[in-house]
Design a protein around this motif. Structure first.
Motif, PDB file in Angstrom:
ATOM      1  N   LEU A  85     -24.691 -29.022  18.614  1.00 52.64           N
ATOM      2  CA  LEU A  85     -24.148 -28.551  19.893  1.00 52.64           C
ATOM      3  C   LEU A  85     -22.763 -27.939  19.790  1.00 52.64           C
ATOM      4  O   LEU A  85     -22.302 -27.282  20.721  1.00 52.64           O
ATOM      5  N   GLN A  86     -22.059 -28.180  18.690  1.00 56.27           N
ATOM      6  CA  GLN A  86     -20.709 -27.629  18.581  1.00 56.27           C
ATOM      7  C   GLN A  86     -20.769 -26.104  18.556  1.00 56.27           C
ATOM      8  O   GLN A  86     -21.725 -25.520  18.056  1.00 56.27           O
ATOM      9  N   ALA A  87     -19.746 -25.460  19.104  1.00 56.33           N
ATOM     10  CA  ALA A  87     -19.703 -24.001  19.057  1.00 56.33           C
ATOM     11  C   ALA A  87     -19.859 -23.565  17.611  1.00 56.33           C
ATOM     12  O   ALA A  87     -19.277 -24.164  16.706  1.00 56.33           O
ATOM     13  N   GLN A  88     -20.679 -22.528  17.407  1.00 56.58           N
ATOM     14  CA  GLN A  88     -20.963 -22.000  16.078  1.00 56.58           C
ATOM     15  C   GLN A  88     -21.541 -23.081  15.141  1.00 56.58           C
ATOM     16  O   GLN A  88     -21.418 -22.992  13.915  1.00 56.58           O
ATOM     17  N   CYS A  89     -22.198 -24.076  15.727  1.00 58.79           N
ATOM     18  CA  CYS A  89     -22.955 -25.080  14.953  1.00 58.79           C
ATOM     19  C   CYS A  89     -22.185 -25.615  13.747  1.00 58.79           C
ATOM     20  O   CYS A  89     -22.751 -25.768  12.646  1.00 58.79           O
ATOM     21  N   THR A  90     -20.912 -25.910  13.928  1.00 60.02           N
ATOM     22  CA  THR A  90     -20.098 -26.280  12.766  1.00 60.02           C
ATOM     23  C   THR A  90     -20.440 -27.649  12.185  1.00 60.02           C
ATOM     24  O   THR A  90     -20.215 -27.873  11.001  1.00 60.02           O
ATOM     25  N   GLN A 146     -16.587 -29.815  24.249  1.00 61.07           N
ATOM     26  CA  GLN A 146     -17.250 -28.524  24.128  1.00 61.07           C
ATOM     27  C   GLN A 146     -17.756 -27.995  25.466  1.00 61.07           C
ATOM     28  O   GLN A 146     -17.648 -26.812  25.763  1.00 61.07           O
ATOM     29  N   PHE A 147     -18.336 -28.895  26.252  1.00 59.11           N
ATOM     30  CA  PHE A 147     -19.068 -28.428  27.429  1.00 59.11           C
ATOM     31  C   PHE A 147     -18.407 -28.758  28.760  1.00 59.11           C
ATOM     32  O   PHE A 147     -18.694 -28.136  29.767  1.00 59.11           O
ATOM     33  N   SER A 312     -23.246 -22.332  27.827  1.00 62.86           N
ATOM     34  CA  SER A 312     -21.997 -22.691  27.153  1.00 62.86           C
ATOM     35  C   SER A 312     -20.931 -22.907  28.215  1.00 62.86           C
ATOM     36  O   SER A 312     -21.160 -22.635  29.399  1.00 62.86           O
TER      37      SER A 312
ATOM     38  N   GLN B  88     -22.685 -21.520  21.325  1.00 66.38           N
ATOM     39  CA  GLN B  88     -24.028 -21.872  21.776  1.00 66.38           C
ATOM     40  C   GLN B  88     -24.939 -20.640  21.901  1.00 66.38           C
ATOM     41  O   GLN B  88     -25.908 -20.635  22.667  1.00 66.38           O
ATOM     42  N   PHE B 107     -28.748 -19.692  13.979  1.00 72.94           N
ATOM     43  CA  PHE B 107     -27.321 -19.420  13.879  1.00 72.94           C
ATOM     44  C   PHE B 107     -26.956 -19.146  12.424  1.00 72.94           C
ATOM     45  O   PHE B 107     -27.157 -20.004  11.561  1.00 72.94           O
TER      46      PHE B 107
END
Lengths: 341, 341
Positions: A85-90, A146-147, A312, B88, B107
């Motif tokens: 779920l983290q931005a850019q799937c980190t 994140q959300f 997002s 996301q 991604f």
């Protein structure tokens, strides 16, 4: 190989989930599925410097425990499918930096576990990999940042809110071997019922679960009674109610439905409002409850339908509604024994 | 079906890219590849209310133009594989809400185009889909907001900085038909050379490109001279120089390498510092230059190696280094004619 019926792939030689592992945090360790976890930690930071790094640690632990249980070396893994779920799937990408196996990143929000299993099953059954990892994670604190609002704001949670699981799950999918089988898979179509409330993911995702299920029944000429259980994730209490309404409107009165979001925590003792959510929720319930039952023979044929809300923080602030998707895999009991897990 | 050699999948019945389309913005329309775009717009907002919505519009247009060129109805598409740089992956998810086809989100940051082609080729060649879309996009303004500073700050760009393309590309991948063929694919392993400069993506990604290429040559018993061209994307000027150094250290003096990040804009006329970047860059160069040449017979055998930097703004602020991945597909000229595009 597989045959396609509508949106559904039926695998003629079903790949197996030969091992699995789940790792969770403090709240998960206080819930009803605690005994099924392979590792639980009282410290939600897992000794790391940030919530994001903690989630990476969670996912990496789940992968390593899964490999250990499957008695497979890292070098034997031909591909890892992972997302989060983290931005850019980190969380996933940083996990893969440590793991060092070929990596294809996916994004399905809370539907990720089913998406990785569906892709993984297709790749294994087609002979493109003998052995791969399908995995995901979520972390309550990383996801809130994140959300929604920073944790330190102490925002009041609404009755429809769900609690993002601090958990990771990993499955070892093999073209051949022992363990529960993935006999079919279907990728969902995006649904949007114009829900804009970021604290009501269940309402946003229920239509996606209904759409994928109804299409699957049609594609396979089956109905809900053909399955020991239909597991969705993570609609929570509110979303599950809405799913029942949507299915009832199509004439289906489903009594054998359980939602991963309603299984992970104890609604009476743990204050989670509508239930659990997060990619790690489905993954953890799969690895602590669903797969063990299939392996032991307690259940023989189930559907695992994981839903994802695809918004997002940016689209939320821009007042967009929340699209959702639901991916499905059909799981059957172990034919040749329990698998390694 | 396919055979696996190391990390490489060789497709015995290669799927084809039977149609493709690229859409770009103002700067792309002023660059050397402008004549190859299917649609260009002077307004980078594309008539939408936000940069994010503009990117969704771009991706949707590319998909619709591709379907039109391939003479295929939306209903005939069995799967769409898509991803992008927005947190996301919302550009892709919101595109899929409009498109309504089964959707598996991926991604891979700027490597997304190669990742979707690799997954798509495996699924088509295995009989899991007859017809699918592989697509991605990026938008300069959405990406700057996502990864760096708001545009209105007017931050000075460093010499190593790359310019995120405002572009989308979409490929129609089919199990059978006419058009350039995808004969092999390889998913990369994450590399991290401890680069922390968010304005030097080329340096972060060059090691990933080198690792994937070297492994591919080994897996396939080929070397760089077996290919008409090795296209990477998007290392830019700085990253391309570093790639040459890394390959030279392994004894490879590669003269037939071109980088998508150095092709999209004119370095003399367009002020883009080290070159172009963004998932849309590779996708646009593929659709405006690489595929047309393969279709016309100008080139016969090329490698398309797209690299992705897997950080986020959060990991950057947390002072993490930047991991990167490179996915590869081998493309060959059209055997049975040009394809529809």
């Amino acid at each position: 190989m597989a045959t396609r019926h509508g949106d559904t792939l039926l695998f003629s030689q079903p790949p197996v989930i030969s091992a699995w592992a789940a790792v969770g945090g403090k709240k998960e360790g206080e819930g009803p599925l605690a005994p099924g976890f392979d590792e639980l930690c009282q410290d939600n930071r897992f000794g790391q410097s940030s919530w994001e790094a903690a989630e990476k640690y969670l996912q990496l632990r789940a992968a390593r425990l899964c490999l250990q249980k499957g008695k497979v070396a890292q070098q034997q893994i031909e591909l890892a499918l992972a997302g989060d779920l983290q931005a850019q799937c980190t969380a996933s990408s940083y996990t893969m930096r440590e793991l060092g196996v070929p990596f294809a990143g996916v994004f399905g929000a809370c539907s990720t576990m089913a998406e990785t299993l569906a892709l993984g099953a297709a790749l294994c059954s087609g002979g493109y990999a003998r052995r791969l990892l399908a995995m995901t994670s979520s972390h309550f604190c990383a996801a809130e940042r994140q959300f929604r609002t920073p944790l330190s704001y102490g925002a009041v949670r609404t009755p429809t809110a769900q609690w993002t699981a601090t958990a990771a799950g990993c499955c070892l999918v093999q073209a051949e071997g022992r363990g529960p089988r993935i006999t079919a898979a279907a990728f969902g179509r995006v649904q949007d019922y114009a829900i804009k409330d970021i604290n009501n993911m269940g309402a946003a995702m229920a239509p996606a679960a209904a759409a994928t299920l109804l299409r699957y029944f049609e594609d396979t000429h089956t109905d809900h009674q053909d399955y020991d259980c239909i597991y969705t994730g993570d609609l929570g209490q509110v979303g599950s109610g809405l799913l029942h309404e949507l299915l009832a409107a199509e004439g289906l009165l489903v009594k054998n439905h359980l939602d991963c979001g309603c299984l992970l925590y104890d609604p009476a003792r743990q204050k989670v409002k509508s239930g659990a959510s997060g990619s790690g929720c489905c993954a953890a319930v799969l690895c602590t409850r669903i797969l063990p039952r299939l392996a032991r023979g307690g259940q023989e044929r189930v559907l695992f339908v994981a839903t994802g809300a695809l918004m997002s923080q940016t689209t939320f602030l821009q007042k967009e509604s929340i699209p959702a998707v639901a991916h499905l895999v059909e799981l059957r009991g172990a034919e040749n024994g329990e698998g390694e897990a």
